[in-house]
Motif scaffolding. Sequence first.
Motif, mmCIF file in Angstrom:
data_model
loop_
_atom_site.group_PDB
_atom_site.id
_atom_site.type_symbol
_atom_site.label_atom_id
_atom_site.label_comp_id
_atom_site.label_asym_id
_atom_site.label_seq_id
_atom_site.Cartn_x
_atom_site.Cartn_y
_atom_site.Cartn_z
ATOM 1 N N UNK A 131 -165.560 -9.416 53.744
ATOM 2 C CA UNK A 131 -164.578 -8.357 53.991
ATOM 3 C C UNK A 131 -164.642 -7.354 52.853
ATOM 4 N N UNK A 132 -164.907 -6.095 53.192
ATOM 5 C CA UNK A 132 -164.882 -5.004 52.231
ATOM 6 C C UNK A 132 -163.651 -4.142 52.473
ATOM 7 N N UNK A 133 -163.332 -3.295 51.521
ATOM 8 C CA UNK A 133 -162.276 -2.303 51.726
ATOM 9 C C UNK A 133 -162.748 -1.378 52.848
ATOM 10 N N UNK A 134 -162.100 -1.486 54.005
ATOM 11 C CA UNK A 134 -162.444 -0.641 55.139
ATOM 12 C C UNK A 134 -163.682 -1.065 55.901
ATOM 13 N N UNK A 135 -164.265 -2.205 55.587
ATOM 14 C CA UNK A 135 -165.504 -2.585 56.261
ATOM 15 C C UNK A 135 -165.748 -4.075 56.224
ATOM 16 N N UNK A 136 -166.967 -4.467 56.589
ATOM 17 C CA UNK A 136 -167.390 -5.867 56.498
ATOM 18 C C UNK A 136 -168.880 -5.892 56.219
ATOM 19 N N UNK A 137 -169.390 -7.058 55.869
ATOM 20 C CA UNK A 137 -170.785 -7.177 55.496
ATOM 21 C C UNK A 137 -171.730 -7.079 56.684
ATOM 22 N N UNK A 138 -172.960 -6.694 56.392
ATOM 23 C CA UNK A 138 -174.011 -6.710 57.424
ATOM 24 C C UNK A 138 -174.313 -8.151 57.842
ATOM 25 N N UNK A 209 -154.489 -6.995 51.945
ATOM 26 C CA UNK A 209 -154.846 -7.413 53.299
ATOM 27 C C UNK A 209 -154.031 -6.657 54.348
ATOM 28 N N UNK A 210 -152.777 -6.337 54.021
ATOM 29 C CA UNK A 210 -151.983 -5.545 54.955
ATOM 30 C C UNK A 210 -152.597 -4.183 55.213
ATOM 31 N N UNK A 211 -153.139 -3.562 54.182
ATOM 32 C CA UNK A 211 -153.830 -2.288 54.347
ATOM 33 C C UNK A 211 -155.063 -2.461 55.219
ATOM 34 N N UNK A 212 -155.807 -3.531 54.993
ATOM 35 C CA UNK A 212 -157.005 -3.773 55.808
ATOM 36 C C UNK A 212 -156.644 -3.900 57.291
ATOM 37 N N UNK A 213 -155.563 -4.569 57.571
ATOM 38 C CA UNK A 213 -155.166 -4.705 58.976
ATOM 39 C C UNK A 213 -154.790 -3.366 59.589
ATOM 40 N N UNK A 214 -154.335 -2.434 58.749
ATOM 41 C CA UNK A 214 -153.954 -1.104 59.232
ATOM 42 C C UNK A 214 -155.148 -0.194 59.475
ATOM 43 N N UNK A 215 -156.202 -0.342 58.657
ATOM 44 C CA UNK A 215 -157.244 0.701 58.655
ATOM 45 C C UNK A 215 -158.661 0.207 58.875
ATOM 46 N N UNK A 216 -158.902 -1.092 58.743
ATOM 47 C CA UNK A 216 -160.280 -1.596 58.805
ATOM 48 C C UNK A 216 -160.688 -1.779 60.270
ATOM 49 N N UNK A 217 -161.656 -1.009 60.758
ATOM 50 C CA UNK A 217 -161.996 -1.096 62.185
ATOM 51 C C UNK A 217 -162.479 -2.476 62.602
ATOM 52 N N UNK A 218 -163.063 -3.232 61.676
ATOM 53 C CA UNK A 218 -163.591 -4.544 62.027
ATOM 54 C C UNK A 218 -162.489 -5.596 62.169
#
Length: 253
Positions: A131-138, A209-218
């Motif tokens: 899990x990345x800020x706003x993304x995820x790994x290849x 993690x709350x921010x990730x749930x708001x903005x991370x498309x993955x």
Amino acid sequence: MLSVTPIPALSDNYIWLMRQSDAKRIVVVDPGDAAPVIELIEREALTLDAILITHHHHDHTGGLGELKQRYRPHVYGPPDIDGVDNVLADGDQCSVLGRRFEVIATPGHTLDHISYFAAGIPALLFCGDTLFFGGCGRLFEGSPEQMYASLKRLAELPDDSLVFAAHEYTLANLRFAKAADPDNPRLDEVIAQCQALRDQHRPTLPSHLGTERDINPFLRSGEPALQATAAHHGETDSPLATFATLRAWKDNF
């Protein structure tokens, strides 16, 4: 109080450093390069107590051999990595610097990937390249199904969990997130905050993690807005299919 600070390494890696207040005993996570860790240890007369490894890629383990030979720390990580002497699997626990970490298997980026989560205030998540800020790994070794399941497990952790990813990929990830989720008002706010940090040469990490749930498309592949955008790039008949389409799109973005 346990503090966590980044040691920049290689081109865009962060080696995470844990220490208790001003104590001299430290733990590092994913030392891809020994040199900056050694420099800090010698300059501040620190003691390297332990190393946590998330997966086998060289940019996360490249400094392990030299650090282990020089300082003899305890080394925790997945199996089949040279230098790991405390092998961990899903559901295991390890204690470092007075904090107990739960081991969560998070395959997808690699098959051996694990993440470390410590409940408490603050809750800490070291998630390597899952899990990345706003993304995820290849997906170098695992399948979309595996990564989707891994991200779902992490997304169930508390909102206020601090997310310590291993790379400064944030602005590139957020550009993709904006393309995939253009009408998400929270994204504009987060992009502005992160751009301001990078303009000052400061890390954007950790995220929450709350921010990730708001903005991370993955983490949002079940949302109709994401499915509608992803439909132009592949299958979207389920959250998993949408996730796979988003990941393939991001690979060529």
